[in-house]
Design an enzyme around this catalytic site. Structure first.
Site, PDB file in Angstrom:
ATOM      1  N   HIS A  40      59.852  50.202 124.703  1.00 40.16           N
ATOM      2  CA  HIS A  40      59.895  48.707 125.311  1.00 40.16           C
ATOM      3  C   HIS A  40      60.758  48.832 126.557  1.00 40.16           C
ATOM      4  CE1 HIS A  40      58.263  46.931 121.435  1.00 40.16           C
ATOM      5  NE2 HIS A  40      58.150  46.266 122.145  1.00 40.16           N
ATOM      6  N   CYS A  51      46.165  43.252 123.830  1.00 41.08           N
ATOM      7  CA  CYS A  51      47.472  42.981 124.789  1.00 41.08           C
ATOM      8  C   CYS A  51      48.390  44.237 124.721  1.00 41.08           C
ATOM      9  CB  CYS A  51      48.229  41.774 124.186  1.00 41.08           C
ATOM     10  SG  CYS A  51      48.723  41.938 122.424  1.00 41.08           S
TER      11      CYS A  51
HETATM   12  C1  PEP Z   1      51.859  46.174 120.972  1.00 43.42           C
HETATM   13  O1  PEP Z   1      52.338  46.302 120.024  1.00 43.42           O
HETATM   14  O2  PEP Z   1      50.803  46.442 121.363  1.00 43.42           O
HETATM   15  C2  PEP Z   1      52.338  44.822 121.598  1.00 43.42           C
HETATM   16  C3  PEP Z   1      51.646  44.013 122.645  1.00 43.42           C
HETATM   17  O3  PEP Z   1      53.561  44.446 121.151  1.00 43.42           O
HETATM   18  P1  PEP Z   1      54.907  44.908 121.603  1.00 43.42           P
HETATM   19  O4  PEP Z   1      54.534  46.183 122.523  1.00 43.42           O
HETATM   20  O5  PEP Z   1      55.873  43.923 122.130  1.00 43.42           O
HETATM   21  O6  PEP Z   1      55.257  45.700 120.240  1.00 43.42           O
END
Ligand code: PEP
Ligand code: MG
Length: 756
Positions: free
Chosen positions: A366, A682
């Site tokens: 993240h 996404c």
């Molecule tokens: C994912 O897991 O691909 C996502 C878009 O959510 P995050 O990266 O915030 O876990």
């Protein structure tokens, strides 16, 4: 001679010199006299760096008329060699050294042996302390040690008297160290230039001579105890309990933290009269010297760990505990850290943050996603950060080529400037497609939306021409707050995003906390720590367990979207009932608000994130309940491959273009298509042109990606014949063992697809 006691005696006498109210020249003259007497040397001299040249500033034993007259360039003569190499010299016969130069004005022809040590400030040599004997003799190690201790005190004295300031030291360091090129893994594309700032700042010891040895011993004892507690706590924390690189590092830390030999050496240095911090640094300098002479990379790394631990100890003992964010950035900066959490990164002033370099790091951690959202380039998995870079060194980060230039010179700076021009030209090209739709050569329309999460991110909609916000990570607001954001604050943020988006859609994802997005004020309240946070008490699980949190967020969303469409999406749905429960919870809030006469959204659309493989087997029951689904490939791929997305060792082990992933995507698109439920991807994968192309060839028609990716992806779509590539993709996915990356790259090249 009892050299150890000589060191003690020297420091005792230096203590008086430092405390006296005399001028600096007089003090330096006293220092050389004390050194000469205590080491029974005929000569003791101090050279200081003035305008890049080493000038004789004080001497006992050489001709006084040579003071301020004898000058040596860096690298010239024995003194110049010591300063340039920042290493001591110990010679029985000075004249036998190839770099010896004779300076008649000093009258040194009578002397044979010579020993000298650098005087160091902020890792730059700012002078040299040297002794000479008439007799040819080797100095023993303890004598060299005593000289090094005096050099530390001199550094404090010289800096305190304003003879060398920190800017001069930084310039000297750059001149002495020369350029270095380090290699890493591109985590966020981009280029940046700025001064090196360590997230955990290095401590500069300002007070070297102890007033009371017992007090210093006590301070060291307390510091060690605190450091050991910290390491033990870290080792007990859930995110470190899994085996991995962190674990190895911490094991080594623990070993060093409890190493009695290390404690003893520091105590011995205190015994000679140094303050606790000066003693830690003195011993650390020895470690660094050993580090330089060891070729074995494994051993060097372990010594680098000890060096890192020494820094921690120094911070504790000196009380300088804050991170660089707490001190604030003042100019263009490249931030350096072993690793960072997303919340830590968000503490930095975005205006000055031109890049981040990590020793660890991975593509979908993240912190990387946050940096991408901030538009800050990141280079990860760089070795040598803590040995090759000094505080304040100039750095150029070339993300595209995975390179970091330390103290760059002419050609590198020119090439950086050329890259800047080139990138600006490319940005202009993408700006040209900003207002054009992402329609492929064969007429297929792709919706290119962007991911957001920070206040102000929505501005990128206009800059990039994105079709909307396909993923608004609401947890970012929680990550940047020291306490739980109240409903009013949540609502204000959501409303500002909707206002900025205007008629473009915005999909709000309810809080996805946990995993590597630890929010201290929420996590610890639930009692048990997760052994494996990515698969633990996170996201929707936490939200359904603590419905108070979810209810507040639901109300904030419902009220922020009054009179408009609200799209809300739940993260980490593992089974359809979780989705149903979450939806019912929001619906209940809607009903309550309606009863209270509050203004409500004109329409509410509910979506589920597909991130947990089990949910794919339950699409037949999930899809009829949803208005849309969004595939979070960051999590989905980590679970498909059982490969922690934040583990640097696994960062490039699995290919996003592997048939395993693409077949899963194809399957989701087919089933959702049949149920007439729109699918978005996404995850970070969709922001990379070749990977996005693969997704589209598997049937994906909507992407939500990092803002910087919108231009390149639109340009890519407009240059591709998706129909033909989709057909080819079916064949590749149905042929066992096909190298899809190679096949797709070749097909894209043949079509002239713009891949950035
Ligand atoms: C994912 O897991 O691909 C996502 C878009 O959510 P995050 O990266 O915030 O876990
Ligand atoms: Mg996710």
């Amino acid at each position: 001679m009892a050299a150890a006691s000589a060191a003690r005696e020297i420091l005792r006498r230096l203590h008086e010199v430092m405390a006296a109210k005399t001028g600096v020249e007089a003090k330096l003259a006293q220092v050389v006299r004390i050194v000469a007497e205590e080491l029974t040397s005929e000569v003791a001299s101090i050279y200081l760096l003035r305008d890049g040249v080493l000038e004789l500033f004080a001497t006992q034993g050489l001709a006084q008329s040579a003071v301020h007259v004898t000058r040596l360039a860096m690298g010239q003569g024995l003194v110049g060699v010591i300063a340039a190499g920042r290493e001591p010299l110990n010679l029985a016969e000075a004249r036998a050294h190839p770099d010896f130069v004779f300076r008649p004005e000093t009258g040194e022809e009578d002397f044979h042996s010579f020993a000298g040590v650098p005087i160091v400030r902020r890792e730059a040599a700012i002078g040299v302390l040297a002794v000479q004997h008439r007799e040819p003799r080797d100095y023993d190690e303890v004598e060299i040690e005593a000289l090094q201790t005096v050099a530390m005190v001199l550094s404090e004295l010289i800096h305190g008297a304003g003879l060398v300031d920190d800017a001069q030291a930084a310039r000297a360091r750059a001149a002495q160290s020369g350029p270095v090129r380090l290699q890493g893994l591109k985590l966020v594309d981009g280029i940046g230039r700025g001064a090196a700032v360590f997230h955990q700042p290095r401590v500069v010891v300002e007070h070297t001579v102890a007033d009371d040895v017992e007090v210093e011993r006590g301070r060291l004892f307390v510091a060690f105890r605190r450091m050991r507690e910290q390491i033990d706590t870290m080792m007990g924390q859930a995110e470190f309990s899994a085996a991995g690189e962190h674990q190895d590092v911490l094991e080594t830390y623990k070993m060093f933290a409890y190493d009695e030999g290390w404690v003893r050496r520091i105590n011995e240095a205190i015994e000679t009269g140094l303050t606790a911090e000066a003693a830690v640094e003195r011993v650390q300098a020895r470690t660094r010297a050993r580090m330089r002479s060891i070729a074995d990379p494994y051993l060097r790394e372990r010594l680098a760990d000890l060096d890192d631990l020494s820094n921690r100890l120094l911070r504790i003992v000196s009380g300088q505990l804050g991170t660089a964010a707490k001190l604030g950035l003042l100019a263009d900066t490249i931030l350096i850290a072993r690793n960072l959490g997303p919340a830590e990164l968000l503490e930095y002033d975005k205006r000055f943050l031109k890049g981040v370099v990590l020793e660890e790091g991975s593509l979908t951690a993240h912190v990387t996603i946050v940096a991408r959202a901030m538009g800050v380039p990141v280079l990860g998995r760089v070795r040598g950060l803590f040995t090759d870079i000094g505080d304040g060194d100039e750095l150029i980060l070339d993300g595209a080529n995975g390179l970091l230039f330390v103290r760059p010179q002419g050609a590198m700076i020119k090439s950086f400037e050329a890259m800047t021009v080139l990138r600006a030209a490319r940005a202009e090209k993408y700006a040209a497609v900003r207002d054009l739709p992402a329609v492929s050569r064969c007429g297929r329309h792709v919706q290119v939306m962007m991911n957001a999460g920070l206040a102000g991110d929505a501005r990128a909609l206009d800059l990039t021409g994105a079709d909307g916000i396909g993923l608004f990570r609401t947890e970012f607001q929680f990550l940047v707050s020291a306490t739980l954001p109240r409903r009013e604050r949540q609502q204000a943020l959501y409303r500002s995003v909707l206002d900025a988006a205007g008629t473009r859609p915005v999909i709000f994802r309810t809080v996805d906390i946990g995993g590597d997005k630890a929010v201290p004020y929420l996590m610890n309240k639930d009692g048990a720590e997760d052994e494996n946070p990515a698969m633990g008490w996170r996201a929707l699980r936490l939200a359904l367990g603590r419905t108070g949190l979810m209810k507040v967020q639901a109300r904030a969303l419902l009220q922020a979207a009054a009179g408009r469409t609200l799209s809300v999406m739940f993260p980490m749905v593992s089974e359809p009932w979780e989705f149903a429960e979450a939806k019912a919870l929001v619906e209940a809030q809607r009903e309550q608000l309606a009863r209270a006469g509050a203004a409500l959204p004109s329409d509410i659309r509910y979506g589920a994130m597909i991130e947990v493989p089990a949910l794919i087997e339950a699409l037949d029951s999930l899809l009829p309940m949803t208005d849309f689904v969004s595939v979070g490939t960051n999590d989905l791929t980590q679970f498909l491959f059982a490969a922690d997305r934040a583990n640097p060792r696994l960062a490039d082990r699995y290919d996003w273009l592997s048939p395993a992933i693409l077949r899963v995507i194809r399957r989701i698109c087919r089933e959702a298509g049949a149920a007439r439920v729109p699918v978005t991807v996404c995850g970070e994968m969709g922001g990379r042109p070749l990977e996005a192309l693969a997704l589209m060839a598997c049937g994906v028609e909507r992407l939500s990606i990092t803002p910087a990716g919108v231009g390149p992806i639109k340009a890519m779509v407009r240059s591709a014949d998706l129909g033909r590539l989709s057909e080819a993709m079916q064949g590749w996915l149905d042929s066992p063992g096909c190298d899809v990356r190679a096949a797709l790259s070749a097909a894209a090249a043949a079509q002239g697809v713009e891949l950035g």
